[in-house]
Design an enzyme around this catalytic site. Structure first.
Site, PDB file in Angstrom:
ATOM      1  N   ARG A 137      21.771-111.040  68.158  1.00 38.61           N
ATOM      2  CA  ARG A 137      21.026-109.793  67.964  1.00 38.61           C
ATOM      3  C   ARG A 137      20.726-109.475  66.505  1.00 38.61           C
ATOM      4  O   ARG A 137      20.029-108.509  66.241  1.00 38.61           O
ATOM      5  CB  ARG A 137      21.714-108.637  68.707  1.00 38.61           C
ATOM      6  CG  ARG A 137      23.162-108.435  68.408  1.00 38.61           C
ATOM      7  CD  ARG A 137      23.877-107.663  69.518  1.00 38.61           C
ATOM      8  NE  ARG A 137      23.267-106.381  69.855  1.00 38.61           N
ATOM      9  CZ  ARG A 137      23.825-105.490  70.690  1.00 38.61           C
ATOM     10  NH1 ARG A 137      25.003-105.733  71.249  1.00 38.61           N
ATOM     11  NH2 ARG A 137      23.222-104.371  70.962  1.00 38.61           N
ATOM     12  N   GLY A 152      31.615 -98.103  81.873  1.00 39.54           N
ATOM     13  CA  GLY A 152      31.503 -96.953  80.978  1.00 39.54           C
ATOM     14  C   GLY A 152      30.096 -96.365  80.966  1.00 39.54           C
ATOM     15  O   GLY A 152      29.918 -95.145  80.919  1.00 39.54           O
ATOM     16  N   ASP A 153      29.101 -97.227  81.031  1.00 33.95           N
ATOM     17  CA  ASP A 153      27.703 -96.742  81.030  1.00 33.95           C
ATOM     18  C   ASP A 153      27.388 -96.023  82.341  1.00 33.95           C
ATOM     19  O   ASP A 153      26.747 -94.978  82.356  1.00 33.95           O
ATOM     20  CB  ASP A 153      26.724 -97.911  80.851  1.00 33.95           C
ATOM     21  CG  ASP A 153      27.035 -98.713  79.605  1.00 33.95           C
ATOM     22  OD1 ASP A 153      27.536 -98.121  78.633  1.00 33.95           O
ATOM     23  OD2 ASP A 153      26.796 -99.932  79.614  1.00 33.95           O
ATOM     24  N   ASN A 177      33.124 -90.594  87.650  1.00 31.92           N
ATOM     25  CA  ASN A 177      34.146 -91.491  88.181  1.00 31.92           C
ATOM     26  C   ASN A 177      33.582 -92.319  89.339  1.00 31.92           C
ATOM     27  O   ASN A 177      33.875 -93.506  89.476  1.00 31.92           O
ATOM     28  CB  ASN A 177      35.302 -90.600  88.655  1.00 31.92           C
ATOM     29  CG  ASN A 177      36.606 -91.321  88.807  1.00 31.92           C
ATOM     30  OD1 ASN A 177      36.976 -92.137  87.966  1.00 31.92           O
ATOM     31  ND2 ASN A 177      37.313 -91.015  89.885  1.00 31.92           N
ATOM     32  N   GLY A 195      41.217 -93.802  85.705  1.00 30.53           N
ATOM     33  CA  GLY A 195      40.361 -92.646  85.939  1.00 30.53           C
ATOM     34  C   GLY A 195      39.832 -92.051  84.645  1.00 30.53           C
ATOM     35  O   GLY A 195      39.462 -92.785  83.728  1.00 30.53           O
ATOM     36  N   SER A 205      36.460 -94.127  75.432  1.00 31.01           N
ATOM     37  CA  SER A 205      37.621 -94.692  76.120  1.00 31.01           C
ATOM     38  C   SER A 205      38.840 -94.194  75.363  1.00 31.01           C
ATOM     39  O   SER A 205      38.741 -93.877  74.175  1.00 31.01           O
ATOM     40  CB  SER A 205      37.617 -96.214  76.036  1.00 31.01           C
ATOM     41  OG  SER A 205      36.423 -96.716  76.544  1.00 31.01           O
TER      42      SER A 205
HETATM   43  P1  ADP Z   1      34.366 -98.890  79.410  1.00 30.85           P
HETATM   44  O1  ADP Z   1      33.530 -99.800  80.279  1.00 30.85           O
HETATM   45  O2  ADP Z   1      33.545 -98.042  78.514  1.00 30.85           O
HETATM   46  O3  ADP Z   1      35.521 -99.580  78.733  1.00 30.85           O
HETATM   47  P2  ADP Z   1      36.275 -97.905  81.358  1.00 30.85           P
HETATM   48  O4  ADP Z   1      36.749 -99.298  81.587  1.00 30.85           O
HETATM   49  O5  ADP Z   1      37.266 -96.895  80.909  1.00 30.85           O
HETATM   50  O6  ADP Z   1      35.009 -97.837  80.398  1.00 30.85           O
HETATM   51  O7  ADP Z   1      35.626 -97.432  82.730  1.00 30.85           O
HETATM   52  C1  ADP Z   1      34.834 -96.283  82.796  1.00 30.85           C
HETATM   53  C2  ADP Z   1      35.114 -95.564  84.079  1.00 30.85           C
HETATM   54  O8  ADP Z   1      34.823 -96.395  85.201  1.00 30.85           O
HETATM   55  C3  ADP Z   1      36.558 -95.131  84.252  1.00 30.85           C
HETATM   56  O9  ADP Z   1      36.813 -93.925  83.558  1.00 30.85           O
HETATM   57  C4  ADP Z   1      36.615 -94.987  85.764  1.00 30.85           C
HETATM   58  O10 ADP Z   1      35.991 -93.789  86.168  1.00 30.85           O
HETATM   59  C5  ADP Z   1      35.755 -96.161  86.240  1.00 30.85           C
HETATM   60  N1  ADP Z   1      36.592 -97.368  86.408  1.00 30.85           N
HETATM   61  C6  ADP Z   1      36.922 -98.277  85.478  1.00 30.85           C
HETATM   62  N2  ADP Z   1      37.742 -99.233  85.978  1.00 30.85           N
HETATM   63  C7  ADP Z   1      37.915 -98.931  87.276  1.00 30.85           C
HETATM   64  C8  ADP Z   1      38.648 -99.521  88.367  1.00 30.85           C
HETATM   65  N3  ADP Z   1      39.374-100.625  88.192  1.00 30.85           N
HETATM   66  N4  ADP Z   1      38.593 -98.934  89.574  1.00 30.85           N
HETATM   67  C9  ADP Z   1      37.859 -97.820  89.777  1.00 30.85           C
HETATM   68  N5  ADP Z   1      37.154 -97.202  88.795  1.00 30.85           N
HETATM   69  C10 ADP Z   1      37.186 -97.733  87.561  1.00 30.85           C
HETATM   70  O1  KDG Z   2      28.266-101.447  78.115  1.00 30.40           O
HETATM   71  C1  KDG Z   2      27.878-102.689  78.624  1.00 30.40           C
HETATM   72  C2  KDG Z   2      27.344-103.406  77.441  1.00 30.40           C
HETATM   73  O2  KDG Z   2      28.386-104.046  76.776  1.00 30.40           O
HETATM   74  C3  KDG Z   2      26.276-104.374  77.690  1.00 30.40           C
HETATM   75  O3  KDG Z   2      25.313-103.953  78.610  1.00 30.40           O
HETATM   76  C4  KDG Z   2      25.607-104.881  76.463  1.00 30.40           C
HETATM   77  O4  KDG Z   2      24.842-103.078  75.116  1.00 30.40           O
HETATM   78  C5  KDG Z   2      25.577-104.001  75.254  1.00 30.40           C
HETATM   79  C6  KDG Z   2      26.499-104.339  74.171  1.00 30.40           C
HETATM   80  O5  KDG Z   2      26.151-104.029  73.044  1.00 30.40           O
HETATM   81  O6  KDG Z   2      27.560-104.903  74.394  1.00 30.40           O
END
Ligand code: ADP
Ligand code: KDG
Length: 319
Positions: free
Chosen positions: A104, A260-261, A285, A233, A192
């Site tokens: 990128r 997360g998105d 959630n 959660g 997070s």
């Molecule tokens: P990121 O992708 O930004 O690291 P997280 O891993 O914390 O974010 O996940 C974002 C949200 O997705 C969590 O707050 C929860 O609501 C949901 N989530 C993530 N992992 C799980 C899982 N194993 N089971 C159910 N829901 C999940």
């Molecule tokens: O949040 C998911 C992202 O990691 C993925 O879609 C690609 O935007 C992205 C990045 O910068 O990692």
């Protein structure tokens, strides 16, 4: 005007079910945190606009037509024929370890400047959604994020910021310094649990621990802090002192990238629908769980009439 305006880099992505190897089969898709959020919102019937830059190449065309096909308004997006569309490769290196490679640097998206966003800002929106990833792409994108946040704040839009720290793009120190001056414009900060120290790292007195970090953020002008806790959660706190937590939904874990998105899309959807903090957190959630339980960042996200689907018995066939 849009319900939500967002912008950032969307890439051509290849997802490998195993390590990178000659002849390995990959699944082709598009990925970008902000466009993932836009797609999640559009699927729920909200008007989401995406203002990013792509190259004048086939990946760029694939990105634009995919977003359009998903109902995202790409009219504020642009094409930079002199630069390539960014790319990423995602290897499932071992069962639960995914490794990402980026192409990128000098991409079309990294050429973004405030001028590219001016028309979209003039058109207006109810919510501006920003992520730390765009800030990491270079000085132009960082400036564009700052100007957009200041404009949105001055015009009374809700400004959401997902910290979305990407170690492969910049250090936690650089991220903290870049994000600090943004906070005065941010209404909803989403992070997070492990990203909280990234945002508060540049504070004069960096707080220690989650509770203190959220206190410090709520003292900057941020009105709500939403903390993502993966499989545990999520949690909500606002300036009025209201708190709420939700346990994650129990779903089979397919691919956690994009959770997360999806979570952000759900949260903003709840906000647009006028839901209470509890209702917003529930929807966030739920969308996070959809992302985790399906392959790809955004492909499995629900339409509005599918929001209750995960309450069906595990393994059920709906007929
Ligand atoms: P990121 O992708 O930004 O690291 P997280 O891993 O914390 O974010 O996940 C974002 C949200 O997705 C969590 O707050 C929860 O609501 C949901 N989530 C993530 N992992 C799980 C899982 N194993 N089971 C159910 N829901 C999940
Ligand atoms: O949040 C998911 C992202 O990691 C993925 O879609 C690609 O935007 C992205 C990045 O910068 O990692």
């Amino acid at each position: 005007a849009a319900d939500v305006l967002t912008f950032g880099e969307t890439m051509l992505a290849a997802q490998l079910p195993g390590p990178l190897a000659i002849g390995a089969e990959a699944r082709t898709t598009i990925a970008g945190a902000e466009s993932n959020v836009a797609i999640g919102l559009a699927r729920l019937g909200h008007r989401a606009a995406w203002a990013g830059l792509v190259g004048g190449d086939e990946p760029g065309r694939l990105i634009l037509r995919t977003l359009r096909g998903e109902g995202v308004d790409t009219s504020p997006a642009g094409v930079r024929p002199e630069a390539p569309t960014g790319g990423m490769l995602r290897e499932r290196r071992v069962a639960d370890l995914v490794r990402v490679h980026y192409w990128r640097r000098h991409s079309a998206a990294s050429l973004l400047t405030p001028a590219d966003l001016a028309p979209a800002l003039r058109t207006g929106a109810r919510v501006l959604h920003l992520t730390g990833i765009t800030c990491a792409l270079g000085p132009g994108p960082l400036e564009a994020v700052h100007e957009a946040a200041a404009h949105a704040h001055a015009h009374g839009w809700t400004v959401a910021l997902d910290v979305n720290h990407r170690q492969r793009l910049w250090s936690a120190e650089d991220a903290g310094e870049a994000l600090l001056p943004l906070l005065e414009h941010v209404t909803v900060l989403i992070a997070s649990d492990d990203e909280l120290p990234v945002v508060t790292g540049a504070f004069a007195e960096p707080p220690r621990g989650e509770e203190a970090a959220v206190d410090a953020l709520l003292a900057t002008g941020v009105r709500e802090v939403v903390v993502k806790r993966g499989g545990e959660g999520a949690a909500f706190r606002d300036r009025a002192g209201y708190r709420h937590t939700v346990p994650a939904l129990r779903v089979p874990v397919r691919d956690t990238v994009g959770a997360g998105d999806a979570f952000c899309a759900g949260y903003l959807s709840g906000l647009l629908d006028g839901l209470s903090p509890d209702g917003r957190l529930d929807r966030a959630n739920t969308l996070g769980a959809f992302a985790v339980a399906s392959d790809g960042d955004w492909e499995g996200l629900p339409r509005r009439d599918e929001l209750g689907l995960l309450t069906a018995a595990p393994g059920a066939t709906i007929r």
